[in-house]
Design a protein around this motif. Structure first.
Motif, PDB file in Angstrom:
ATOM      1  N   ARG A 106      33.356  56.476 -62.820  1.00 40.63           N
ATOM      2  CA  ARG A 106      33.862  56.450 -64.196  1.00 40.63           C
ATOM      3  C   ARG A 106      33.406  55.153 -64.869  1.00 40.63           C
ATOM      4  N   THR A 107      33.023  55.250 -66.122  1.00 43.27           N
ATOM      5  CA  THR A 107      32.558  54.047 -66.838  1.00 43.27           C
ATOM      6  C   THR A 107      33.232  53.954 -68.201  1.00 43.27           C
ATOM      7  N   ARG A 108      33.094  52.758 -68.807  1.00 44.02           N
ATOM      8  CA  ARG A 108      33.368  52.629 -70.236  1.00 44.02           C
ATOM      9  C   ARG A 108      32.045  52.895 -70.934  1.00 44.02           C
ATOM     10  N   VAL A 109      32.047  53.951 -71.769  1.00 49.16           N
ATOM     11  CA  VAL A 109      30.793  54.463 -72.327  1.00 49.16           C
ATOM     12  C   VAL A 109      30.382  53.641 -73.553  1.00 49.16           C
ATOM     13  N   PHE A 110      29.115  53.224 -73.618  1.00 43.65           N
ATOM     14  CA  PHE A 110      28.617  52.567 -74.839  1.00 43.65           C
ATOM     15  C   PHE A 110      28.489  53.625 -75.946  1.00 43.65           C
ATOM     16  N   PRO A 111      28.916  53.283 -77.176  1.00 42.07           N
ATOM     17  CA  PRO A 111      28.953  54.306 -78.243  1.00 42.07           C
ATOM     18  C   PRO A 111      27.588  54.556 -78.874  1.00 42.07           C
ATOM     19  N   ILE A 112      26.559  54.608 -78.031  1.00 47.94           N
ATOM     20  CA  ILE A 112      25.191  54.758 -78.529  1.00 47.94           C
ATOM     21  C   ILE A 112      24.503  55.914 -77.809  1.00 47.94           C
ATOM     22  N   GLU A 113      23.856  56.789 -78.567  1.00 53.37           N
ATOM     23  CA  GLU A 113      22.981  57.808 -77.988  1.00 53.37           C
ATOM     24  C   GLU A 113      21.592  57.199 -77.920  1.00 53.37           C
ATOM     25  N   LYS A 211      17.768  62.352 -74.716  1.00 54.37           N
ATOM     26  CA  LYS A 211      18.857  61.444 -75.092  1.00 54.37           C
ATOM     27  C   LYS A 211      19.597  61.002 -73.841  1.00 54.37           C
ATOM     28  N   PHE A 212      19.810  59.704 -73.701  1.00 59.14           N
ATOM     29  CA  PHE A 212      20.578  59.193 -72.564  1.00 59.14           C
ATOM     30  C   PHE A 212      21.849  58.513 -73.035  1.00 59.14           C
ATOM     31  N   GLU A 213      22.847  58.471 -72.134  1.00 60.18           N
ATOM     32  CA  GLU A 213      24.036  57.660 -72.369  1.00 60.18           C
ATOM     33  C   GLU A 213      24.180  56.671 -71.225  1.00 60.18           C
ATOM     34  N   PHE A 214      24.784  55.533 -71.530  1.00 65.08           N
ATOM     35  CA  PHE A 214      25.013  54.509 -70.527  1.00 65.08           C
ATOM     36  C   PHE A 214      26.460  54.034 -70.615  1.00 65.08           C
ATOM     37  N   GLY A 215      26.966  53.520 -69.489  1.00 66.74           N
ATOM     38  CA  GLY A 215      28.321  52.969 -69.485  1.00 66.74           C
ATOM     39  C   GLY A 215      28.373  51.785 -68.550  1.00 66.74           C
ATOM     40  N   ARG A 216      29.518  51.076 -68.569  1.00 70.21           N
ATOM     41  CA  ARG A 216      29.714  49.938 -67.679  1.00 70.21           C
ATOM     42  C   ARG A 216      30.690  50.352 -66.587  1.00 70.21           C
ATOM     43  N   ASP A 217      30.313  50.164 -65.333  1.00 70.69           N
ATOM     44  CA  ASP A 217      31.190  50.590 -64.239  1.00 70.69           C
ATOM     45  C   ASP A 217      32.223  49.516 -63.911  1.00 70.69           C
ATOM     46  N   LEU A 224      23.307  54.379 -65.849  1.00 63.71           N
ATOM     47  CA  LEU A 224      22.960  55.632 -66.536  1.00 63.71           C
ATOM     48  C   LEU A 224      24.034  56.666 -66.204  1.00 63.71           C
ATOM     49  N   ILE A 225      24.558  57.358 -67.239  1.00 64.23           N
ATOM     50  CA  ILE A 225      25.642  58.322 -67.018  1.00 64.23           C
ATOM     51  C   ILE A 225      25.281  59.675 -67.644  1.00 64.23           C
ATOM     52  N   ASP A 226      26.268  60.562 -67.689  1.00 59.02           N
ATOM     53  CA  ASP A 226      26.182  61.821 -68.430  1.00 59.02           C
ATOM     54  C   ASP A 226      25.130  62.740 -67.800  1.00 59.02           C
ATOM     55  N   GLU A 227      24.468  63.573 -68.605  1.00 57.00           N
ATOM     56  CA  GLU A 227      23.426  64.453 -68.073  1.00 57.00           C
ATOM     57  C   GLU A 227      22.072  63.803 -68.324  1.00 57.00           C
ATOM     58  N   VAL A 228      21.078  64.156 -67.517  1.00 62.73           N
ATOM     59  CA  VAL A 228      19.785  63.478 -67.610  1.00 62.73           C
ATOM     60  C   VAL A 228      18.634  64.484 -67.674  1.00 62.73           C
ATOM     61  N   MET A 229      17.869  64.381 -68.756  1.00 56.83           N
ATOM     62  CA  MET A 229      16.645  65.182 -68.955  1.00 56.83           C
ATOM     63  C   MET A 229      16.850  66.647 -68.589  1.00 56.83           C
ATOM     64  N   THR A 230      17.908  67.228 -69.174  1.00 51.73           N
ATOM     65  CA  THR A 230      18.146  68.673 -69.068  1.00 51.73           C
ATOM     66  C   THR A 230      17.652  69.333 -70.353  1.00 51.73           C
ATOM     67  N   PRO A 231      17.553  70.670 -70.359  1.00 48.98           N
ATOM     68  CA  PRO A 231      17.164  71.351 -71.608  1.00 48.98           C
ATOM     69  C   PRO A 231      18.204  71.153 -72.721  1.00 48.98           C
TER      70      PRO A 231
END
Ligand SMILES: Nc1ncnc2c1ncn2[C@@H]1O[C@H](COP(=O)(O)OP(=O)(O)OP(=O)(O)O)[C@@H](O)[C@H]1O
Ligand SMILES: [Mg+2]
Length: 305
Positions: A106-113, A211-217, A224-231
């Protein structure tokens, strides 16, 4: 395998996104569950696409494994047995989890796409065509629609709670997260996309943008969090029919888009919710495209019991 519109697991629900249900696992982990919901033209369809949730989860899992040692990431496991081993209460929900669940830090998500574009398409092409710019920055003249951008362009957006994400300049991103974090997110975005774009292109898929999302653990590390290079988080094109100078068919959603376009032209749909019901043939064709995307990117068939 059953098709799924929404899940109901015995874990604290953190939220439901357009496609994923997010649960807490203890203090420091999350379980991401990808449903089979699908949207097109910004409208969520009434039908689900069999295997879509598993395809998205397992493509992400493939990339996280490929990225081992390249960038730190959030994946702990996308294997059902391992997940149930960690959370035994989920044993009776095996069918719900199968293929589509991932346990993550779980991370604190940066509010940036963190959007990166290797090809000029969609809203980026529209802006360039009208003004010669991308996110307000001048680009060289003479670029074609769907043409390759060298180097790829990093174009961040804010993560809007509702509605559409808004493009921001790098200066605005620095103001939001600070200079050092902005630099780290851009560097990680470029590293991940460079690796992914090349691997996928060698296997017949062009990842035009993503589009990637990042967070701080919990340890304060940026991961790197969320989904990665999916359709769903990217534009996937078939490399064998790629031709700059025109829009490219979507590798995964084209059968669905073609059907909806025909319904619109026939005056049976106005483009807003509710969408028209989808015939089985369209649902089937779309499911097959997602499975084919998995097969091409990873080089193997997706096998789920
Ligand atoms: N490791 C993580 N820690 C905390 N939150 C995470 C983590 N990984 C992903 N998330 C969050 O989980 C949510 C995933 O939900 P989903 O992708 O369905 O919704 P969305 O991003 O709001 O919508 P969409 O992807 O359609 O724009 C996102 O808000 C994402 O930021
Ligand atoms: Mg999302």
């Amino acid at each position: 395998m059953t098709s799924m519109i929404a899940s109901d697991l015995p874990l604290p629900l953190i939220g439901r996104g357009k496609v994923r249900d997010i649960y807490a696992v203890g203090e420091d982990r999350v379980l991401l569950l990808t449903t089979d919901r699908i949207s097109a033209f910004d409208v969520v369809m009434g039908e689900t696409i069999p295997m879509k949730g598993a395809v998205l989860t397992q493509i992400s899992a493939f990339w996280f494994n490929e990225l081992e040692g390249v960038v730190p990431h959030h994946m702990i496991s996308a294997d059902t047995d391992a997940i149930i081993g960690e959370v035994p209460a989920l044993d009776v929900h095996r069918a719900t989890l199968e293929g589509r669940a991932m346990v993550c830090k779980r991370t604190r998500v940066f509010p940036i796409e963190c959007v990166i574009r290797g090809y000029l398409a969609g809203s980026a092409w529209k802006e360039y065509d009208a003004q010669g710019t991308l996110a307000g920055e001048k680009l060289q003249p003479g670029l074609l629609e769907s043409g390759k951008l060298e180097p790829a362009i990093f174009s961040p957006a804010t993560k809007a709670e509702t509605g559409h994400d808004e493009n921001i300049t790098i200066a605005q991103m620095r103001q939001s997260v600070g200079e050092e974090v902005a630099y780290t997110l851009e560097s990680m975005t470029r590293a991940v996309y460079t690796l992914g774009e090349k691997l996928a292109r060698d296997r017949g898929i062009i990842i035009a943008d993503t589009k990637f999302e990042f967070g701080r653990d919990a340890d304060g590390r940026i991961i790197l969090i969320d989904e990665v290079m999916t359709p769903d988080s990217s534009r996937f094109w078939a490399a064998d029919v790629y031709k700059p100078g025109r829009p490219q068919p979507s590798f995964d959603k084209q059968p669905l888009r073609d059907y909806l376009d025909a319904e619109r032209r026939a005056g049976r749909w106005n483009g807003d919710a509710p969408p028209p019901p989808l015939p089985d043939s369209v649902v089937d064709a779309t499911s097959k495209r997602y499975l084919e995307a998995y097969r091409r990117v990873t080089g193997s068939e997706l096998k789920i019991d």
